[in-house]
Scaffold this motif. Structure first.
Motif, PDB file in Angstrom:
ATOM      1  N   MET A 281       0.822  -1.208   0.000  1.00 51.26           N
ATOM      2  CA  MET A 281       0.000   0.000   0.000  1.00 51.26           C
ATOM      3  C   MET A 281       0.860   1.264   0.000  1.00 51.26           C
ATOM      4  O   MET A 281       0.508   2.253  -0.636  1.00 51.26           O
ATOM      5  CB  MET A 281      -0.964   0.001   1.192  1.00 51.26           C
ATOM      6  N   GLN A 282       1.983   1.237   0.692  1.00 52.00           N
ATOM      7  CA  GLN A 282       2.865   2.400   0.701  1.00 52.00           C
ATOM      8  C   GLN A 282       3.505   2.627  -0.661  1.00 52.00           C
ATOM      9  O   GLN A 282       3.759   3.763  -1.053  1.00 52.00           O
ATOM     10  CB  GLN A 282       3.944   2.245   1.780  1.00 52.00           C
ATOM     11  N   ALA A 283       3.740   1.548  -1.396  1.00 55.31           N
ATOM     12  CA  ALA A 283       4.357   1.666  -2.716  1.00 55.31           C
ATOM     13  C   ALA A 283       3.340   2.044  -3.796  1.00 55.31           C
ATOM     14  O   ALA A 283       3.723   2.520  -4.859  1.00 55.31           O
ATOM     15  CB  ALA A 283       5.035   0.351  -3.093  1.00 55.31           C
ATOM     16  N   ALA A 284       2.073   1.846  -3.502  1.00 52.32           N
ATOM     17  CA  ALA A 284       1.028   2.149  -4.496  1.00 52.32           C
ATOM     18  C   ALA A 284       0.897   3.662  -4.670  1.00 52.32           C
ATOM     19  O   ALA A 284       1.085   4.425  -3.722  1.00 52.32           O
ATOM     20  CB  ALA A 284      -0.303   1.571  -4.039  1.00 52.32           C
TER      21      ALA A 284
ATOM     22  N   ASP B 154      -0.797   7.329  -4.968  1.00 58.61           N
ATOM     23  CA  ASP B 154      -1.845   7.924  -4.134  1.00 58.61           C
ATOM     24  C   ASP B 154      -3.238   7.693  -4.715  1.00 58.61           C
ATOM     25  O   ASP B 154      -4.172   7.417  -3.979  1.00 58.61           O
ATOM     26  CB  ASP B 154      -1.586   9.429  -3.975  1.00 58.61           C
ATOM     27  N   THR B 155      -3.373   7.770  -6.025  1.00 58.00           N
ATOM     28  CA  THR B 155      -4.699   7.565  -6.627  1.00 58.00           C
ATOM     29  C   THR B 155      -5.211   6.149  -6.364  1.00 58.00           C
ATOM     30  O   THR B 155      -6.406   5.955  -6.132  1.00 58.00           O
ATOM     31  CB  THR B 155      -4.674   7.831  -8.146  1.00 58.00           C
ATOM     32  N   GLU B 156      -4.319   5.164  -6.367  1.00 61.59           N
ATOM     33  CA  GLU B 156      -4.739   3.786  -6.101  1.00 61.59           C
ATOM     34  C   GLU B 156      -5.122   3.599  -4.642  1.00 61.59           C
ATOM     35  O   GLU B 156      -6.071   2.872  -4.333  1.00 61.59           O
ATOM     36  CB  GLU B 156      -3.640   2.804  -6.491  1.00 61.59           C
TER      37      GLU B 156
ATOM     38  N   GLU C 257     -13.068  12.351 -10.549  1.00 64.95           N
ATOM     39  CA  GLU C 257     -13.627  13.690 -10.260  1.00 64.95           C
ATOM     40  C   GLU C 257     -12.625  14.525  -9.476  1.00 64.95           C
ATOM     41  O   GLU C 257     -12.446  15.718  -9.759  1.00 64.95           O
ATOM     42  CB  GLU C 257     -14.930  13.533  -9.477  1.00 64.95           C
ATOM     43  N   GLU C 258     -11.978  13.934  -8.488  1.00 70.94           N
ATOM     44  CA  GLU C 258     -10.983  14.646  -7.687  1.00 70.94           C
ATOM     45  C   GLU C 258      -9.796  15.089  -8.556  1.00 70.94           C
ATOM     46  O   GLU C 258      -9.300  16.206  -8.411  1.00 70.94           O
ATOM     47  CB  GLU C 258     -10.479  13.769  -6.538  1.00 70.94           C
ATOM     48  N   ILE C 259      -9.375  14.228  -9.467  1.00 70.06           N
ATOM     49  CA  ILE C 259      -8.254  14.579 -10.350  1.00 70.06           C
ATOM     50  C   ILE C 259      -8.664  15.738 -11.261  1.00 70.06           C
ATOM     51  O   ILE C 259      -7.888  16.658 -11.476  1.00 70.06           O
ATOM     52  CB  ILE C 259      -7.809  13.338 -11.172  1.00 70.06           C
ATOM     53  N   ALA C 260      -9.882  15.691 -11.777  1.00 72.67           N
ATOM     54  CA  ALA C 260     -10.374  16.755 -12.659  1.00 72.67           C
ATOM     55  C   ALA C 260     -10.494  18.084 -11.908  1.00 72.67           C
ATOM     56  O   ALA C 260     -10.206  19.150 -12.468  1.00 72.67           O
ATOM     57  CB  ALA C 260     -11.726  16.369 -13.256  1.00 72.67           C
ATOM     58  N   GLN C 261     -10.882  17.997 -10.629  1.00 74.61           N
ATOM     59  CA  GLN C 261     -11.063  19.228  -9.827  1.00 74.61           C
ATOM     60  C   GLN C 261      -9.756  19.909  -9.482  1.00 74.61           C
ATOM     61  O   GLN C 261      -9.591  21.096  -9.648  1.00 74.61           O
ATOM     62  CB  GLN C 261     -11.810  18.887  -8.519  1.00 74.61           C
ATOM     63  N   ASP C 262      -8.835  19.120  -8.940  1.00 73.23           N
ATOM     64  CA  ASP C 262      -7.602  19.739  -8.437  1.00 73.23           C
ATOM     65  C   ASP C 262      -6.324  19.146  -9.021  1.00 73.23           C
ATOM     66  O   ASP C 262      -5.234  19.365  -8.485  1.00 73.23           O
ATOM     67  CB  ASP C 262      -7.563  19.717  -6.912  1.00 73.23           C
TER      68      ASP C 262
END
Length: 108
Positions: free
Chosen positions: A64-67, A69-71, A101-106
């Protein structure tokens, strides 16, 4: 051949801090098996058994730490959606939509 474990039904209920600490390694191990962290493991025994052979959850935590942030966000949102009662496919679909949606926003 080993019998497949049920999802999480055999894990005792969490009622207080101490029971949470007792259950934590089981939950981390089960989550690691669900996302198949053993398939990336250099330990041949894990790959052969198709299950993490460690009992401390370190493999799932490292995964999980290597994944990206979006994953991690997608995984978290999917879990929240499942807790809200959605079926797995719908939970993942909504998690994907929320991250998009979050990626599109910020932008991230």
């Amino acid at each position: 051949m080993t019998q497949r474990r049920g999802r999480f039904a055999d894990i005792p209920p969490i009622t207080d801090f101490e029971s949470c600490q007792r259950v934590r390694p089981l939950l981390l191990h089960r989550c690691g098996d669900l996302v198949q962290v053993w398939s990336f493991c250099p330990n041949r025994t894990c790959r052969r058994q198709r299950s993490c052979r460690r009992s401390d959850g370190a493999c799932f935590i490292a995964f999980m730490q290597a994944a990206p942030d979006t994953e991690r966000r997608r995984f978290r949102y999917a879990i929240e959606n499942r807790q809200a009662g959605l079926d797995p496919d719908e939970a993942c679909r909504r998690a994907d939509a929320r991250v998009a949606e979050e990626i599109a926003q910020d932008g991230g």
